[in-house]
Design an enzyme around this catalytic site. Sequence first.
Site, PDB file in Angstrom:
ATOM      1  CG  LEU A 375       1.303   8.068  -6.692  1.00 17.64           C
ATOM      2  CD1 LEU A 375       0.662   6.813  -6.144  1.00 17.64           C
ATOM      3  CD2 LEU A 375       2.615   7.740  -7.371  1.00 17.64           C
ATOM      4  CB  VAL A 501       3.299   2.211   1.414  1.00 14.02           C
ATOM      5  CG1 VAL A 501       3.275   0.953   2.248  1.00 14.02           C
ATOM      6  CG2 VAL A 501       3.082   3.437   2.309  1.00 14.02           C
ATOM      7  CD  GLU A 502       0.494   5.321  -2.235  1.00 20.05           C
ATOM      8  OE1 GLU A 502       0.881   5.300  -3.423  1.00 20.05           O
ATOM      9  OE2 GLU A 502      -0.681   5.198  -1.905  1.00 20.05           O
ATOM     10  N   GLY A 503       5.824   3.999  -3.181  1.00 20.22           N
ATOM     11  CA  GLY A 503       7.155   4.292  -3.696  1.00 20.22           C
ATOM     12  C   GLY A 503       8.143   4.310  -2.562  1.00 20.22           C
TER      13      GLY A 503
END
Length: 812
Positions: A375, A501-503
């Site tokens: 990630l 996005v991405e958390g």
Amino acid sequence: MAILTALAVLAAVMVLAFFRASIWSWLAAMAVFVPVIAIQSRLSADLFQIVIILLATVVAVLGIPPLRRAVVSSFALGIFRKILPHVSQTEQEALDAGTVWWDGELFSGNPDWRKLLAYPKASLNPEEQSFLDNETEQLCAMLDDWDITHVRQDLPPHVWQFIKDKGFFGMIIPREYGGLEFSAQAHSAVVAKVASRSGTAAVTVMVPNSLGPAELLLHYGTQQQKDQYLRRLAKGLEVPCFALTGPFAGSDAGAIPDYGIVCRGEFGGQQDVLGMRVTWEKRYITLAPVATLLGLAFKLYDPEHLLGEETARGITLALIPTDTPGVVVGRRHFPLNSAFQNGPTSGKDVFIPMDYIIGGRERIGQGWRMLMECLAAGRSISLPASAVGGCKLAARSSGAYGRVRKQFKLPIGRFEGVEEALARIGGNLYLMDAARTLTATAVDMGEKPSVVSAIVKYHCTERGRTVINDAMDVHGGKGICMGPGNYLARSYQQTPIGITVEGANILTRTMIIFGQGAIRSHPYVLKEVRAAHDEDRERAVRDFDEAMFGHISFFLSNTVRALLSGLTGGRGIPVPPGAATKRYYQQLTRCSAAFALAADAAMLVLGGSLKRREKISARLGDVLSQLYLCSAALKRFEADGRPAEDLPLLHWAMQDGLYRIQIALDGVLQNFPSRLAALVLRVLIFPLGRCLAPPPDELGHQISKLLMQPGEARDRLTKGMYLPDNENEPIGALEAALLSTLACEPVQARVDEALKAGQLKEMEELLRISEARDKGVISIDEALLLERDYALRRTVIMVDDFAPEELAANRT
């Protein structure tokens, strides 16, 4: 005498604590001071004997490791196991993923600043610099964001082909597979530059190089999978996407309903192939509508025990060609007027063979760990870079517009209200870009900084939101009227995408940064947690004993350090030299000790409930974040050679960060459940009260001036963005107008004086220029300069307008 003894004891305790003395040093001090105090107290012989026996017992129990472990540590471990909050498998894998980097130093209470300054300076090799200066420049020149977002809702075919042919999809792929094998620094620089031109193109470029099939294959793929796909991915012959998020499981990956059932079936003309029937429904998947290769996360089950005794095999990742029967792609979402390809994908009982699992059968059930370890690219590189690229455009354009645009015969950038906005734009960008490059440096050093990646993703996208909002305010009507001449509106509209996005940022701030950092980056907590989970009791007690007493020493040290540095403002702390930066290093060291103390106190008082106290966790995360951002700013200033012209930016960034740390710590104390603990912490952390102030107005004035005139500081701040030199381009015209405005001001002043004196009568500006020329107020060449300046200013100020039918829905 008693007072002197008490002072001596207090001094000894503070010295031992400050230097994190060993347990034997503490016991030795006890062996000296307890008898002295007992003698001074004139105890009876019997009572004195009891004190000595108790002292000897304590020294024996704590000083003999086997005895200490059996009596103290074993008991403490039992209590710790009871209060330790439940950690799900996905949470545990997230905690275990990645590495601890500079965040570990910030958690130490006494960061080693020499280590920070020794990290490599951000740089590109000649090949990477050439790609940035040539291929990336060419790509940016091909992009017309209005055409992309308003007319086509997609990149033009020739742009797609250029991206594929020039290797933009293969920046992270090694040369042996036909990729560019760029550093994280180069990857970040390319994304930032493209983002300064088009958000759609930036997303298209960054997704194949961040969390997706290529990175997963590089780290975990079998050799056959690498040979089969990496070269095709590098050349753009395959368009990848990765499907994780679904409508019923966003941030909670452990709850994904998508599943695969191990079975035998027909595949590729062969019978009785061992594989899986996979069912999924995913949403928000970038590049899914045009993908040829689908990365997929799902839970795997083996009810017939074809693989072994376990039925539930855990989250597993597979790589599926989208032309596989049953795979559904093609439909699109419409994310906030952005034209990047994003949409759903689904499948029902799609049969795939076992060798479609990324990494093969041995990687079954390791999907979440694989994702967490990979990630870092999306969080550490792509999203911060895209935010910084957009902010560089906002900063350069806002400064120029603030100088060119005039109201009440004064550049709007000189109004104090606009100065405030320009100061935030410049200061935030300086900090964001510093964090971007420092974090990319970590990745290039081989780190997978899980906590740092969450920090930089959250704060770059959040500060990016502040920057674009301020830029829109500066531009006013110019910013809100859509059209080919508007260079800000799409960035403004699309800002929430990076935040989501991405958390999602709310989750990242309240649960991830400190929730993960408190365990991952703390020097002792992870060791204690691992000991608590260790089933080997002897080893668990031994490891817990070492960690617990180290933790106690750590806590006592930060207690004393926080108090002393709070009383002195950090003065006297040894830090790297530098007149402009010394006090900042000292203040950050003070804040690090205060943070470590507050974090330990929160974990001690709240225990497992801290996991649910998201507001307190968020504020502690804010402190850790600001410590990192300020560290990045100092690193950048040193790496740039300490340019004096950049000092206003550095001062603003540091003073803003330190003030935010103070506010966050104060918020923790105001809302701490135990008021007694809060009172004690306040005395230790703020013994002289809250003394830090936000950046003063004068700094804002200096930064706004810096942004509104050409110079090295302005160029450094916006270095790496796309700057067209064509005056037919909106940004090209704006840059030309800035230079023209500065060059023409002395000439314009003579015209204004002549008008004021009654020499000139014409009301319209162009006619007045001609009149001034004819009357000898200005020369012919000066008149031409003013006429060109007028044309440029008009181009900059005017906004697009359309015939009604051009804006009608479904006009095509």
